[in-house]
Motif scaffolding. Structure first.
Motif, PDB file in Angstrom:
ATOM      1  N   VAL A  94       0.835  -1.198   0.000  1.00  0.00           N
ATOM      2  CA  VAL A  94       0.000   0.000   0.000  1.00  0.00           C
ATOM      3  C   VAL A  94       0.873   1.252   0.000  1.00  0.00           C
ATOM      4  O   VAL A  94       2.030   1.228   0.437  1.00  0.00           O
ATOM      5  N   MET A  95       0.293   2.332  -0.476  1.00  0.00           N
ATOM      6  CA  MET A  95       0.994   3.610  -0.507  1.00  0.00           C
ATOM      7  C   MET A  95       0.157   4.640   0.238  1.00  0.00           C
ATOM      8  O   MET A  95      -1.052   4.746   0.024  1.00  0.00           O
ATOM      9  N   VAL A  96       0.814   5.367   1.140  1.00  0.00           N
ATOM     10  CA  VAL A  96       0.146   6.423   1.891  1.00  0.00           C
ATOM     11  C   VAL A  96       0.924   7.721   1.701  1.00  0.00           C
ATOM     12  O   VAL A  96       2.147   7.712   1.534  1.00  0.00           O
ATOM     13  N   GLU A  97       0.210   8.821   1.719  1.00  0.00           N
ATOM     14  CA  GLU A  97       0.860  10.124   1.579  1.00  0.00           C
ATOM     15  C   GLU A  97       1.449  10.526   2.926  1.00  0.00           C
ATOM     16  O   GLU A  97       0.733  10.830   3.867  1.00  0.00           O
ATOM     17  N   SER A  98       2.774  10.492   3.019  1.00  0.00           N
ATOM     18  CA  SER A  98       3.437  10.830   4.276  1.00  0.00           C
ATOM     19  C   SER A  98       4.922  11.056   4.037  1.00  0.00           C
ATOM     20  O   SER A  98       5.596  10.219   3.428  1.00  0.00           O
ATOM     21  N   GLY A  99       5.422  12.174   4.527  1.00  0.00           N
ATOM     22  CA  GLY A  99       6.853  12.447   4.446  1.00  0.00           C
ATOM     23  C   GLY A  99       7.606  11.896   5.637  1.00  0.00           C
ATOM     24  O   GLY A  99       8.835  11.961   5.697  1.00  0.00           O
ATOM     25  N   THR A 100       6.877  11.342   6.596  1.00  0.00           N
ATOM     26  CA  THR A 100       7.484  10.813   7.816  1.00  0.00           C
ATOM     27  C   THR A 100       7.820   9.337   7.649  1.00  0.00           C
ATOM     28  O   THR A 100       7.007   8.556   7.150  1.00  0.00           O
ATOM     29  N   ALA A 101       9.032   8.962   8.058  1.00  0.00           N
ATOM     30  CA  ALA A 101       9.461   7.564   7.970  1.00  0.00           C
ATOM     31  C   ALA A 101      10.271   7.210   9.208  1.00  0.00           C
ATOM     32  O   ALA A 101      10.838   8.082   9.873  1.00  0.00           O
TER      33      ALA A 101
END
Length: 222
Positions: A94-101
């Motif tokens: 899945v792909m989620v919009e997030s710049g945090t990792a």
């Protein structure tokens, strides 16, 4: 995909409490009405209009109790459906919009998308508090681009494990900004309940199912 809003989840407890209060009022009203009928003066019986009004109130309370029960059943069904939807993501990429990792000691990975071709792209990694740890050039072509970080700062020093943020700044030849979006994409191996909601564990971080923007079968393609 239907996701149970927090407001609806919150209303469940309110509906249950309200239903309990209504049931208590209903029983009290029934006892009072029964007592009133038993003890009324045969020579001066209860006025028919007044009795009718009390029966209407009796029916109204009964209907409210049933409506609350129906609401509780509806919320239960939606909760079960939401949980079932979350389970359907297990094993999917899945792909989620997030710049945090999450940097787990070996680095972190992101995807970033440029909405148009750019003349220059700057990638900046910061801590959660905003402290810059690395700045480097990125891809300039339109579309999705993977970016893997080795967990080291600008000078090659290893950074402690933790949460980091990728920021993308792209510009065209005339200096105008090019729109960009940063994503996380991982195979879902775990689901965790938090705050009364099922969350997908993606890259060690929790995301609600509503944050998912794309789903596909696992692949090694970027």
């Amino acid at each position: 995909m239907e996701i149970l809003p927090n407001s609806l989840a919150t209303s469940t407890n309110g509906a249950i409490a309200s239903s309990t209060r209504l049931a208590e009022d209903f029983n009290t009203f029934l006892k009072l009405l029964t007592t009133q009928l038993q003890q009324q003066d045969p020579l001066d019986p209860l006025d028919s209009n007044q009795f009718t009004e009390q029966l209407v109130q009796f029916t109204s309370v009964e209907q409210q109790i049933q409506q609350n029960k129906n609401l509780e059943n509806l919320v239960s069904l939606l909760t079960a459906q939401r949980d079932s939807n979350a389970v359907a993501f297990l094993g999917k990429e899945v792909m989620v919009e997030s710049g945090t990792a999450l940097h787990d000691g070996t680095g972190a990975r992101w995807l970033y998308e440029l909405k148009a071709n750019a003349a220059s792209t700057k990638l900046t990694i910061t801590t959660e508090s905003g402290t810059k740890v690395l700045e480097t050039d990125g891809q300039t072509g339109i579309g999705l681009h993977p970016f893997a970080w080795d967990g080291k700062d600008q000078f090659g020093n290893p950074l402690p494990a933790g949460t980091y943020v990728l920021k993308v700044e792209a510009a065209s030849a005339n200096g105008s900004a090019v729109a960009s979006t940063v994503f996380q994409r991982e195979v879902v191996r775990e689901i965790e309940r938090s705050g009364g909601e099922q969350n997908l564990v993606i890259g060690g971080l929790l995301f609600p199912t509503s944050a998912v923007v794309a789903v596909r079968e696992p692949t090694n393609a970027p």
